[in-house]
Design a protein around this motif. Structure first.
Motif, PDB file in Angstrom:
ATOM      1  N   ASP A  67      28.595  53.915 -10.101  1.00  0.00           N
ATOM      2  CA  ASP A  67      29.957  53.829  -9.170  1.00  0.00           C
ATOM      3  C   ASP A  67      30.843  53.931 -10.618  1.00  0.00           C
ATOM      4  O   ASP A  67      30.942  53.510 -11.854  1.00  0.00           O
ATOM      5  N   ILE A  68      31.897  55.067 -10.286  1.00  0.00           N
ATOM      6  CA  ILE A  68      32.474  54.924 -11.432  1.00  0.00           C
ATOM      7  C   ILE A  68      33.709  54.340 -12.240  1.00  0.00           C
ATOM      8  O   ILE A  68      33.222  54.426 -13.018  1.00  0.00           O
ATOM      9  N   ARG A  69      33.705  52.673 -11.549  1.00  0.00           N
ATOM     10  CA  ARG A  69      34.139  51.542 -12.352  1.00  0.00           C
ATOM     11  C   ARG A  69      33.508  51.411 -13.472  1.00  0.00           C
ATOM     12  O   ARG A  69      33.330  51.400 -14.633  1.00  0.00           O
ATOM     13  N   VAL A  70      32.148  51.029 -12.739  1.00  0.00           N
ATOM     14  CA  VAL A  70      30.537  51.083 -13.504  1.00  0.00           C
ATOM     15  C   VAL A  70      31.052  52.142 -15.363  1.00  0.00           C
ATOM     16  O   VAL A  70      30.604  51.569 -16.532  1.00  0.00           O
ATOM     17  N   LEU A  71      31.104  53.066 -14.783  1.00  0.00           N
ATOM     18  CA  LEU A  71      30.646  53.957 -15.905  1.00  0.00           C
ATOM     19  C   LEU A  71      32.083  54.215 -17.014  1.00  0.00           C
ATOM     20  O   LEU A  71      31.665  54.198 -18.244  1.00  0.00           O
ATOM     21  N   ALA A  72      32.342  54.371 -16.433  1.00  0.00           N
ATOM     22  CA  ALA A  72      34.303  54.303 -16.966  1.00  0.00           C
ATOM     23  C   ALA A  72      34.419  52.477 -17.429  1.00  0.00           C
ATOM     24  O   ALA A  72      34.738  52.516 -19.130  1.00  0.00           O
ATOM     25  N   SER A 132      39.025  57.242  -7.611  1.00  0.00           N
ATOM     26  CA  SER A 132      38.607  57.919  -5.704  1.00  0.00           C
ATOM     27  C   SER A 132      36.353  58.178  -6.494  1.00  0.00           C
ATOM     28  O   SER A 132      35.986  57.612  -8.141  1.00  0.00           O
ATOM     29  N   GLU A 133      35.766  58.593  -6.150  1.00  0.00           N
ATOM     30  CA  GLU A 133      34.640  58.654  -5.994  1.00  0.00           C
ATOM     31  C   GLU A 133      34.035  59.287  -7.410  1.00  0.00           C
ATOM     32  O   GLU A 133      33.536  58.183  -8.373  1.00  0.00           O
ATOM     33  N   ASN A 134      34.375  60.127  -8.618  1.00  0.00           N
ATOM     34  CA  ASN A 134      34.182  60.778  -9.557  1.00  0.00           C
ATOM     35  C   ASN A 134      35.569  60.673 -10.119  1.00  0.00           C
ATOM     36  O   ASN A 134      35.227  61.557 -11.360  1.00  0.00           O
ATOM     37  N   GLU A 135      36.950  59.628 -10.298  1.00  0.00           N
ATOM     38  CA  GLU A 135      37.498  59.952 -11.165  1.00  0.00           C
ATOM     39  C   GLU A 135      38.327  58.155 -10.769  1.00  0.00           C
ATOM     40  O   GLU A 135      38.291  57.686 -10.051  1.00  0.00           O
ATOM     41  N   ILE A 136      38.703  57.975 -12.475  1.00  0.00           N
ATOM     42  CA  ILE A 136      39.472  56.179 -12.851  1.00  0.00           C
ATOM     43  C   ILE A 136      40.496  56.611 -13.238  1.00  0.00           C
ATOM     44  O   ILE A 136      40.906  57.547 -13.991  1.00  0.00           O
ATOM     45  N   LEU A 137      41.847  56.601 -12.868  1.00  0.00           N
ATOM     46  CA  LEU A 137      43.292  56.697 -13.553  1.00  0.00           C
ATOM     47  C   LEU A 137      43.192  55.298 -13.650  1.00  0.00           C
ATOM     48  O   LEU A 137      44.134  54.269 -13.306  1.00  0.00           O
ATOM     49  N   LEU A 138      43.247  54.981 -14.953  1.00  0.00           N
ATOM     50  CA  LEU A 138      43.413  53.252 -15.910  1.00  0.00           C
ATOM     51  C   LEU A 138      44.655  53.863 -16.607  1.00  0.00           C
ATOM     52  O   LEU A 138      45.157  54.865 -16.836  1.00  0.00           O
TER      53      LEU A 138
END
Length: 202
Positions: A67-72, A132-138
């Protein structure tokens, strides 16, 4: 849409790593350019600061399937001792100026499992603005500047992970602040990616 200028210059390194790390030869992080389908491309405006670093994800199914949130969270929670010392020093300097410290932001961190976090929740001490599936904006908004951090995962034949930072400065202090932290920012951005791709994602 304009984007930050840069040339891909990752250095190839052969690494022998400790238990729990990847023992293989791979490309380390390097300066790159913002991908035009990134969420951050719509946020960027002329006069904003932006830079992008990326690293190869070839052979990294753990990164590609997470999951992109886990990756971030994995990228931003890297244990880089000197970086943590710099952040502590930064907090001591900016606290009297009324800027938000990392401790302030951690107090606002949300509790849901990472995979369930939505805009308004936090990953580490960064607020989620879009996911989104492949991007997170923080990012975070403050009186001197607003900043956004995009963690973007490119799938396909040549998979990569991109970390892009955009800063909108509101006043002279925002310009001075960014100029002062810039040497540390660039080192931290590349070191965080390097540390992340060296380490298995659990």
């Amino acid at each position: 849409m304009a984007a930050a200028k840069g040339k891909v210059v990752p250095g190839e390194a052969a690494l022998t790593l400790d238990v729990g790390r990847i023992s293989k030869k791979f490309l380390m992080s390097g300066v790159d350019t913002l991908l035009q389908d990134s969420i951050l491309a719509d946020y960027f405006a002329p006069g904003d600061f932006m830079d992008t670093f990326s690293a190869s994800l070839k052979g990294r199914d753990d990164f590609l399937n997470a999951d992109i949130r886990v990756l971030a969270d994995h990228i931003l929670n890297g244990d880089v001792a000197w970086m943590n010392a710099l952040l502590s020093a930064r907090d001591r300097v900016v606290r009297p100026l009324g800027l938000k410290t990392t401790d302030d932001l951690l107090l606002e961190q949300s509790g849901p499992p990472l995979e369930d976090r939505q805009p308004g929740d936090r990953v580490v001490f960064f607020k989620i603005y879009q996911v989104s599936e492949n991007e997170i904006l923080l990012g975070e908004d403050d009186w001197h500047q607003d900043f956004r951090l995009s963690i973007y995962r490119k799938q396909g034949e040549n998979p990569r992970v991109y970390a892009s930072t955009c800063c909108k400065r509101h006043n002279i202090f925002g310009h001075v602040y960014l100029a002062l932290i810039m040497p540390f920012h660039k080192k931290i951005a590349s070191s965080v990616l390097d540390n992340a791709v060296e380490t298995k994602l659990h």
